[in-house]
Motif scaffolding. Sequence first.
Motif, PDB file in Angstrom:
ATOM      1  N   GLU A   1     -21.753  -7.777  -6.519  1.00 12.32           N
ATOM      2  CA  GLU A   1     -20.561  -7.685  -5.668  1.00 12.32           C
ATOM      3  C   GLU A   1     -19.795  -6.377  -5.849  1.00 12.32           C
TER       4      GLU A   1
ATOM      5  N   GLY B   1     -15.283 -12.235  -5.836  1.00 13.46           N
ATOM      6  CA  GLY B   1     -16.371 -11.267  -5.785  1.00 13.46           C
ATOM      7  C   GLY B   1     -15.886  -9.919  -5.310  1.00 13.46           C
ATOM      8  N   ASP B   2     -16.589  -9.381  -4.352  1.00 11.61           N
ATOM      9  CA  ASP B   2     -16.262  -8.060  -3.816  1.00 11.61           C
ATOM     10  C   ASP B   2     -14.840  -8.031  -3.256  1.00 11.61           C
TER      11      ASP B   2
ATOM     12  N   HIS C   1      -6.850 -14.456 -13.192  1.00 16.05           N
ATOM     13  CA  HIS C   1      -8.065 -13.702 -13.497  1.00 16.05           C
ATOM     14  C   HIS C   1      -9.306 -14.569 -13.279  1.00 16.05           C
TER      15      HIS C   1
ATOM     16  N   ALA D   1       5.322   6.227 -11.242  1.00 12.39           N
ATOM     17  CA  ALA D   1       4.236   5.476 -10.617  1.00 12.39           C
ATOM     18  C   ALA D   1       4.285   4.010 -11.020  1.00 12.39           C
ATOM     19  N   GLY D   2       4.029   3.136 -10.054  1.00  9.66           N
ATOM     20  CA  GLY D   2       3.948   1.716 -10.347  1.00  9.66           C
ATOM     21  C   GLY D   2       5.245   0.970 -10.095  1.00  9.66           C
ATOM     22  N   TRP D   3       6.319   1.699  -9.970  1.00  6.71           N
ATOM     23  CA  TRP D   3       7.603   1.029  -9.749  1.00  6.71           C
ATOM     24  C   TRP D   3       8.146   1.333  -8.348  1.00  6.71           C
TER      25      TRP D   3
ATOM     26  N   SER E   1     -10.289 -14.809  -9.792  1.00  3.49           N
ATOM     27  CA  SER E   1     -10.922 -13.594  -9.265  1.00  3.49           C
ATOM     28  C   SER E   1     -12.443 -13.701  -9.276  1.00  3.49           C
ATOM     29  N   THR E   2     -12.992 -14.605 -10.110  1.00  2.00           N
ATOM     30  CA  THR E   2     -14.457 -14.756 -10.128  1.00  2.00           C
ATOM     31  C   THR E   2     -14.970 -15.235  -8.771  1.00  2.00           C
TER      32      THR E   2
ATOM     33  N   THR F   1      -8.330  -4.097  -0.070  1.00  2.00           N
ATOM     34  CA  THR F   1      -6.884  -3.865   0.006  1.00  2.00           C
ATOM     35  C   THR F   1      -6.232  -4.704   1.102  1.00  2.00           C
TER      36      THR F   1
ATOM     37  N   GLN G   1     -14.172 -12.115 -17.467  1.00  2.00           N
ATOM     38  CA  GLN G   1     -15.031 -13.054 -16.759  1.00  2.00           C
ATOM     39  C   GLN G   1     -16.457 -13.121 -17.266  1.00  2.00           C
TER      40      GLN G   1
ATOM     41  N   PHE H   1     -12.270  -8.965  -4.457  1.00  2.00           N
ATOM     42  CA  PHE H   1     -11.275  -8.631  -5.459  1.00  2.00           C
ATOM     43  C   PHE H   1     -10.872  -7.164  -5.367  1.00  2.00           C
ATOM     44  N   HIS H   2     -11.728  -6.358  -4.767  1.00  8.80           N
ATOM     45  CA  HIS H   2     -11.428  -4.926  -4.711  1.00  8.80           C
ATOM     46  C   HIS H   2     -10.939  -4.464  -3.346  1.00  8.80           C
TER      47      HIS H   2
ATOM     48  N   PHE I   1     -18.784 -13.126 -13.140  1.00  8.73           N
ATOM     49  CA  PHE I   1     -18.426 -12.205 -12.070  1.00  8.73           C
ATOM     50  C   PHE I   1     -19.714 -11.607 -11.534  1.00  8.73           C
TER      51      PHE I   1
ATOM     52  N   PRO J   1       0.749   1.641 -15.668  1.00  7.72           N
ATOM     53  CA  PRO J   1       1.908   2.503 -15.878  1.00  7.72           C
ATOM     54  C   PRO J   1       3.128   1.708 -16.325  1.00  7.72           C
TER      55      PRO J   1
ATOM     56  N   GLU K   1       0.830  -1.207   0.000  1.00  3.33           N
ATOM     57  CA  GLU K   1       0.000   0.000   0.000  1.00  3.33           C
ATOM     58  C   GLU K   1       0.866   1.259   0.000  1.00  3.33           C
TER      59      GLU K   1
END
Lengths: 585, 297
Positions: free
Chosen positions: B207, A351-352, A344, A215-217, A347-348, A357, B199, A354-355, B203, B270, A50
């Motif tokens: 959710e 569900g929630d 990926h 950003a990202g590195w 990730s199904t 942190t 998906q 997946f988002h 999916f 990025p 984070e």
Amino acid sequence: MLLSEVRPRQPAVDQWVAVRRRITAVDQAFGDPWDEDNPLGFTEILAADERESCLAAALEKYDEHLLNAEFVPAALGGRLVGMDTAGAVLRPVFRRDARLGAIGGISSLLVASVVWAAGSEAQRRRTADALLGGGRLAIACHQLEHANIFFQEEFRAKPAGGGYVLSGRKPAINNLDRAELILAYASGPDGHSLFLLDRDRLPGPWMKRLGGAPAGWGGMGLGGLELLECPVPASSLVGGWGQGVAAGASAYPLMNATIAAMLIGLGDTALRATLRFAAGRARPGRSTPAQVRTAVNGAFTDLLIADCLTLTATRSLHLVPEQCDVLTAAAKYLVPKVLSESMHHLSTILGDGFHTTAGPAALVRKHLRDVDTVSFGHVGSAVCQTAIVPFLPMLARDRDNRTAQPDPALFRPGTAVPALDPDRLAQFGGGDRLWGYLSRAVDSGELGPAGTSDDLADEFAVRATAFAAELADVLETATDLGFDTGDPVDDPRAIPLSERYALLLAAASCLGVWREAAAAPADDPGAGFLADPAWLLLALDRLLRRLGRPVPPVPAAAVDRVHDELRRRADGARAFDLYAAELTG
Amino acid sequence: MSGTERAERKRGLPPVRMVGAPWGVWDVVSKDIRTTGVALAATTLGRWAEDRPVEPRVRTLLGRDLPRYTAMEDGVVRERFAASRVLLRCVVAAAIGVPPGGVDIGYHLSGRPYARGYDQVDISLSHTGDIILVGVTSRGRIGVDVEPAGRAAEVAELDRHICTPPELAAVNEGPAEERPARLLRIWMLKEAYSKALGQGLRFSFTEFGFAPAPPRGSRGAVRGDTVAAGPGAAVLCGRDGAPVDASAWRFHSLDLEGGMLAAVALQYLPTGSSEDIRGGTVVNRATARAIWGTRAG
């Protein structure tokens, strides 16, 4: 090789067990990652993520255990027995945090690979000493047309006063400030040259440190460097003057195969996290929902596919070094793609989650992002395609190359390999013989278990027909490359064809691993599950579908056998790769 | 200025280019992706019928999709398949500057199409009734969805299956006459995002949710608000209605001609993206020469 020619081999108990123990030992060094009180566990790793940084305590642990000695040859004082083992032993690191793996391992591996493949004895010694002393290595890449930040701009070199002077800018060098040695590409009047530079000796009026990480590195220790007429000694030149691209290319197989092998740790955690998440939501007494079963079985099978390919690729470095270029590039090209696709799919289930942190679901998201970052995404693919594409028309022209049979030792995990041979690595070739292996199995009805008594024999026969059609079609297109463009490398069909070729090499690797396990004595630890044709059937099925040649679904009985093994490994905290080593959790 | 900074600065969407495959505005598509990292192109079966090449040419343009085409019965489904795959190949070809014959549309195990081997671009395809929409990006992942505005009433009946509880509450509190249109937009954004992730409908749509993007200069979405009935940008929310950290993603609702609506989900990574996305420069010649010398070619 015909099955009748396969002789039972001696059990390789000692080596296999030794590799497993080393994997377990590395895993134990970092403690149970799921334990919320573990300062090196996932909770802390996600918190550091984070903040876009790497967990400092984990990096210290990495150094304390001198994990980079895994890829330092024994002759130079390191613990390298084979790159197959080195890749597998570093999986517990990647299982936790790809940033840790990239800073601690990959960055140094990139430099060490070049030095092992093309460096002088003194440079090899210097590099080994740096790594064994806990130091890090950094690389300043050359410029490429298909570039991310690491491949933008480059240094220039010219001879001066018995040595050389370097000028120019490199906006992104991984580990710049932590590195003891920097390997720098520099262009010159006679092409690119490579220099191994002492970081401590660089500062002077000719050097300027450039800004921070884009950003990202974050947390990768990224920095930029500008040099103006910076003097470097003649002894820093790696390989010959103007021979830098060839010297670097002879090390690609080492980097490609070993990095692909390490990445499997990321997929292991994604699968384990998903299983934990699903278990937390399961209702007691209910069986696993079909959607969850499909996703986790697929992910497990993909990990086995990926590991068969990386096993074969890493062992080819030692067993057929002059023919390993294409196979190792195929592994590095395909493994991140296969892992990313099944992650990926996992990730199904989340569900929630997946988002979020935090928690197991956040790990899947982090690892999914990292598999792309540390494999360099498209830029990494392009480097691999550069090795594969020119070989395809050569394969099409060379019938002997397409019928020759490989050394079955390629497919035996945990067995000894000869030491790396830089001269042989520098010969470049793609004749790994896996094409001939798959094609002979397909033609002779030996894609799976022999005979009609096996309940899966018909399933293999259907898939053999599909593979035969694919082999014929790939060969036809490879033969036709350059029809419109003159140079086959300019033919745009060569790029998609290189992926189909990589998928066929993956199929051959799976077949080889299964065959060798099936031929092993029953008390060989490599036998057991890997000798069951069920996983091979699932693996071949997934590869065929990726090749655009779907066949009827795999029978439920075979899927159940693979699922049972998945459950056993999940419940017993064993890795989801070919070694199935015990893990802390 | 680095490529990354350019991508950060320019996150606008180019317009959806209406084309009559396979003779479209390919130079415009090529320019769109060079300048914005994204290209969007659509065709209708009507335009396709007018511009349809002769059968042998169609067959060539279908490439490895030809066996599926051949196995289908004559009719609208087959024509839509032909039109969509030809459009997809032509858009990818224009984006990376190779002839359409060099593009091989592969399919992930989820059914998601991709440009096999050319991973400098990601693609998405959507069709409904008469219209076909294709999206291609060099920045990360893309998902597109196209629906007729007239589907709103039908979709609105599924409200509890497509909304998180906060989304449903927000929609119900809004103007009644906008309810179906808002639900359709929500549905389409979710379709687009799910397709970007690869998906499809697996999916679960309850959710995650969407809220209207905050106006420029302000921070954070307004909690409890719902996406507009008209076009606009949206942000991703969790099941509880709070915006989630998805800073790499952009979501757009669009209006197309002929009463058609579109949604686009775009990820801007990025890392790893290359300024040069041409198919012809993937193989680095100097390295290929160093490896293969004169043996190749």
